[in-house]
Scaffold this active site. Structure first.
Site, PDB file in Angstrom:
ATOM      1  CB  SER A 113      -0.539 -12.799  -8.012  1.00  0.00           C
ATOM      2  OG  SER A 113      -0.633 -11.705  -8.863  1.00  0.00           O
ATOM      3  CG  HIS A 114       2.969  -9.927  -7.635  1.00  0.00           C
ATOM      4  ND1 HIS A 114       1.680 -10.036  -7.148  1.00  0.00           N
ATOM      5  CD2 HIS A 114       3.701  -9.407  -6.637  1.00  0.00           C
ATOM      6  CE1 HIS A 114       1.645  -9.568  -5.915  1.00  0.00           C
ATOM      7  NE2 HIS A 114       2.856  -9.178  -5.577  1.00  0.00           N
ATOM      8  CG  ASP A 278       0.191 -10.748 -12.631  1.00  0.00           C
ATOM      9  OD1 ASP A 278      -0.586 -10.994 -13.573  1.00  0.00           O
ATOM     10  OD2 ASP A 278      -0.174 -10.743 -11.437  1.00  0.00           O
ATOM     11  CG  ASP A 280      -2.696 -13.903 -11.145  1.00  0.00           C
ATOM     12  OD1 ASP A 280      -1.835 -13.024 -11.318  1.00  0.00           O
ATOM     13  OD2 ASP A 280      -3.705 -13.727 -10.442  1.00  0.00           O
ATOM     14  CG  ASP A 282      -4.308 -10.524 -11.535  1.00  0.00           C
ATOM     15  OD1 ASP A 282      -3.065 -10.506 -11.660  1.00  0.00           O
ATOM     16  OD2 ASP A 282      -4.878 -10.749 -10.446  1.00  0.00           O
ATOM     17  NE  ARG A 283      -0.012  -7.519  -9.337  1.00  0.00           N
ATOM     18  CZ  ARG A 283       0.634  -7.033  -8.306  1.00  0.00           C
ATOM     19  NH1 ARG A 283       1.754  -6.350  -8.499  1.00  0.00           N
ATOM     20  NH2 ARG A 283       0.187  -7.221  -7.089  1.00  0.00           N
ATOM     21  CE  LYS A 377      -4.268  -7.296  -9.966  1.00  0.00           C
ATOM     22  NZ  LYS A 377      -4.636  -7.676  -8.587  1.00  0.00           N
TER      23      LYS A 377
HETATM   24  C1  VG1 Z   1      -0.965  -6.186  -3.837  1.00  0.00           C
HETATM   25  C2  VG1 Z   1      -1.385  -4.871  -4.472  1.00  0.00           C
HETATM   26  C3  VG1 Z   1      -2.883  -4.807  -4.604  1.00  0.00           C
HETATM   27  C4  VG1 Z   1      -3.388  -6.016  -5.395  1.00  0.00           C
HETATM   28  C5  VG1 Z   1      -2.898  -7.294  -4.737  1.00  0.00           C
HETATM   29  C6  VG1 Z   1      -3.258  -8.520  -5.521  1.00  0.00           C
HETATM   30  O1  VG1 Z   1      -1.512  -6.268  -2.548  1.00  0.00           O
HETATM   31  O2  VG1 Z   1      -0.898  -3.788  -3.729  1.00  0.00           O
HETATM   32  O3  VG1 Z   1      -3.241  -3.590  -5.225  1.00  0.00           O
HETATM   33  O4  VG1 Z   1      -4.786  -6.031  -5.452  1.00  0.00           O
HETATM   34  O5  VG1 Z   1      -1.477  -7.263  -4.611  1.00  0.00           O
HETATM   35  O6  VG1 Z   1      -2.723  -8.483  -6.805  1.00  0.00           O
HETATM   36  P1  VG1 Z   1      -0.667  -5.937  -1.212  1.00  0.00           P
HETATM   37  O7  VG1 Z   1      -1.583  -6.243  -0.086  1.00  0.00           O
HETATM   38  O8  VG1 Z   1       0.556  -6.799  -1.280  1.00  0.00           O
HETATM   39  O9  VG1 Z   1      -0.296  -4.493  -1.331  1.00  0.00           O
HETATM   40  V1  VG1 Z   1      -2.209  -9.914  -7.532  1.00  0.00           V
HETATM   41  O10 VG1 Z   1      -1.870  -9.582  -9.164  1.00  0.00           O
HETATM   42  O11 VG1 Z   1      -1.005 -10.331  -6.476  1.00  0.00           O
HETATM   43  O12 VG1 Z   1      -3.514 -10.921  -7.395  1.00  0.00           O
HETATM   44 CO    CO Z   2      -1.848 -11.159 -10.299  1.00  0.00          CO
END
Ligand code: VG1
Ligand code: CO
Length: 544
Positions: A113-114, A278, A280, A282-283, A377
């Site tokens: 992801s990010h 982001d 992948d 989804d953000r 998302k």
């Molecule tokens: C973070 C965010 C959470 C989100 C998750 C995955 O998790 O706070 O709201 O669903 O990332 O998003 P954490 O456990 O680090 O707080 V992504 O775009 O990384 O798939």
């Molecule tokens: Co993501």
């Protein structure tokens, strides 16, 4: 082609976190590491023989190598077919869309992801079920327990699949279909939104937008949808080519990591609308001219304006937010007379509510917004939703948000992240807070009196499964909240997230900078939890 059984031994660190298993690339490259986890996924599932799996990723470093390993293992384990995005690319929401559209058995998404990508950075893998959503905890825990017992995995000696040519190939008895990663998703967006109105806005000559794909997966999606199908000017999409290391950038769409875009929104020739996504896809981050929309507000505004958007004009069944997300959406739900659910952090908790038709929209404060169109998302979806609202209301982004605050009040909100802190200190901080929740209730700190303090526990409204230890909440009697939780997506040390929120209805204070409005609560958040004592830090690293 011969199926091979490879002997292996378990790794003890393969428990999926908030969103799948995320580790350094080097960890995934260690002999058997990825294969062990993939076999553990398969071992935790039943009935996939001859069925179809979707596989794709955000194109980050190790994506292609991982795909070849997974394809051979899927063939050896008896899947009938795998659908793969061309080039190994599928954004997370597009993977969800493809799983649902072709009614496949499930899918594997490769992404961290990010988190940054590259040989020294992060990689990740997660399993999604046939509804297109992240596997629920029951399955992720089963995968984890398989990973603790694994003794062998199945693979196949075969030539690599050509990932860059659309069409059918064969791997043993399994067929591999390389698909266009963008078209199914783009077609779906055309069904949900009023593309004619959006095209009219984008080609009117009086409206400009800029979308920062951050060298990550949404580039090709945004180019197809915004520039091709909606006629936005060439160059609307910035950093549109997915790069294996995201150009060395941190593909997280927030004020810190998308700073060029943010700066351009305050320049003399600033576009009317700015957005970013982001790694992948989804953000999302939503910006107006010299104006930032918090993700919590964005969710509330999307819900309040759903009647303007054709795919949602028939009404909302209900809405949901993750617990640390601001209560702005609760006010909209109350006004609409619909239910608002409060779930733990992570998209997997929305799946049952969406499947049961209890909610239409949901979101998280972490730049995540989505609806029942898929089970992830969806960054570009949120951007298109806003664009559709702008095309109908014909007002600047800032005016829409200001009107919203005037109507519903504002939930002034900020998140303070303390990154890369020592795991022991972070755990000790959470433990002592948890131990003190009972005594905190009823205590006063200046103007703030604690109404309730607890460790959030969630009972799923559909299957009654219980998820405990989801974050310490301190709820004050004036509606303010402080929430503490540890990140479940990091790969180094621990990250403490502190979420701070306070409702504001005084019209004179609506516009104030949250760091100013919340100064007292921010101070309290660090003294109540003794953040400096446990982490050695006097200030947060990332403030959003
Ligand atoms: C973070 C965010 C959470 C989100 C998750 C995955 O998790 O706070 O709201 O669903 O990332 O998003 P954490 O456990 O680090 O707080 V992504 O775009 O990384 O798939
Ligand atoms: Co993501």
């Amino acid at each position: 082609m011969e199926i091979q059984t490879i002997n292996t031994t378990p790794f003890d660190d393969q428990r999926p976190g908030t969103s799948g298993l995320r580790k350094k690339v080097k960890v995934f490259q260690a002999p058997h590491y990825l294969a062990n986890f993939v076999q553990s996924i398969f071992n935790a599932l039943e009935g996939y023989q001859g069925k179809t799996l979707v596989v794709g990723g955000d194109g980050r470093y190790y994506n292609r190598e991982a795909l070849q390993i997974i394809l051979k293992m899927a063939a050896a384990n008896g899947f009938g077919k795998v659908m793969v995005g061309c080039g190994g690319i599928l954004s997370t929401p597009a993977a969800s869309c493809v799983i649902r559209k072709y009614k496949t058995f499930g899918g594997i998404i490769l992404s961290a992801s990010h988190n940054p990508g590259g040989p020294d950075d992060d990689f990740g893998i997660k399993y999604n079920t046939c509804n297109g959503g992240p596997a629920p905890e029951k399955i992720t825990e089963a995968i984890y327990s398989q990973s603790r017992e694994i003794a062998e995995y199945l693979t196949m000696e075969a030539a690599d699949i050509d990932l860059d040519t659309i069409g059918m190939q064969q791997l043993g008895n399994m067929s591999v279909e390389i698909i266009d990663p963008v078209s199914d998703y783009a077609d779906m967006m055309e069904q949900l939104f009023d593309f004619d109105a959006m095209r009219a806005l984008l080609t009117s000559g009086t409206f400009t937008m800029r979308f920062d794909a951050m060298n990550a997966v949404t580039g090709p999606y945004a180019q197809e949808i915004l520039e091709k199908r909606l006629g936005a000017a060439a160059g609307t999409v910035l950093r549109g080519e997915p790069l294996a290391d995201f150009g060395g950038a941190h593909p997280d769409p927030n004020l810190v990591h998308a700073k060029e875009l943010v700066a351009s929104m305050s320049s003399n020739d600033a576009p009317d609308f700015g957005a970013a996504s982001d790694g992948d896809g989804d953000r999302n981050m939503i910006l107006g001219r010299d104006f930032y929309v918090t993700p919590s507000d964005s969710l509330a505004i999307i819900a309040a304006n759903a009647a303007h958007v054709s795919g949602y004009a028939q009404g909302l069944a209900g809405v949901a937010r993750s617990m640390p997300t601001s209560q702005a959406i609760d006010r909209v739900a109350a006004a609409l007379g619909i239910d608002c659910y409060e779930t733990p952090t992570g998209w997997k908790f929305f799946g049952n509510l969406l499947d049961a038709g209890k909610i239409t929209l949901c979101g998280e404060e972490s730049f995540g917004t989505g609806s029942n169109h898929v089970r992830e998302k969806d960054g570009l979806w949120a951007v298109l939703f806003w664009l559709n609202i702008l095309a109908v209301r014909k007002q600047p982004v800032a005016d829409i948000v200001h009107e919203h605050w005037q109507q519903y009040g504002r939930d002034v909100y900020t998140r303070h992240d303390y990154e890369g802190i020592a795991t022991e200190g972070a755990n000790a901080l959470m433990q002592q807070l948890r131990a003190r929740t009972g005594e905190l209730s009823g205590q006063s700190f200046g103007d703030y009196t604690v109404e309730l303090a607890d460790d959030f526990s969630y009972t799923d409204a559909v299957d009654n499964s219980v998820s405990s230890n989801q974050g310490i909440r301190i709820l004050f009697d004036n509606g303010a909240r402080i929430v503490y939780r540890l990140s479940g997506t990091g790969t180094e040390g621990a990250t403490l997230r502190v979420y701070i929120e306070q409702p504001e209805t005084n019209p004179d204070k609506l516009e104030q900078d949250p760091q100013v409005s919340l100064a007292e609560l921010i101070r309290l958040s660090s003294t109540i939890a003794e953040i400096e004592k446990f982490t050695g830090r006097t200030a947060a690293d990332v403030i959003t």
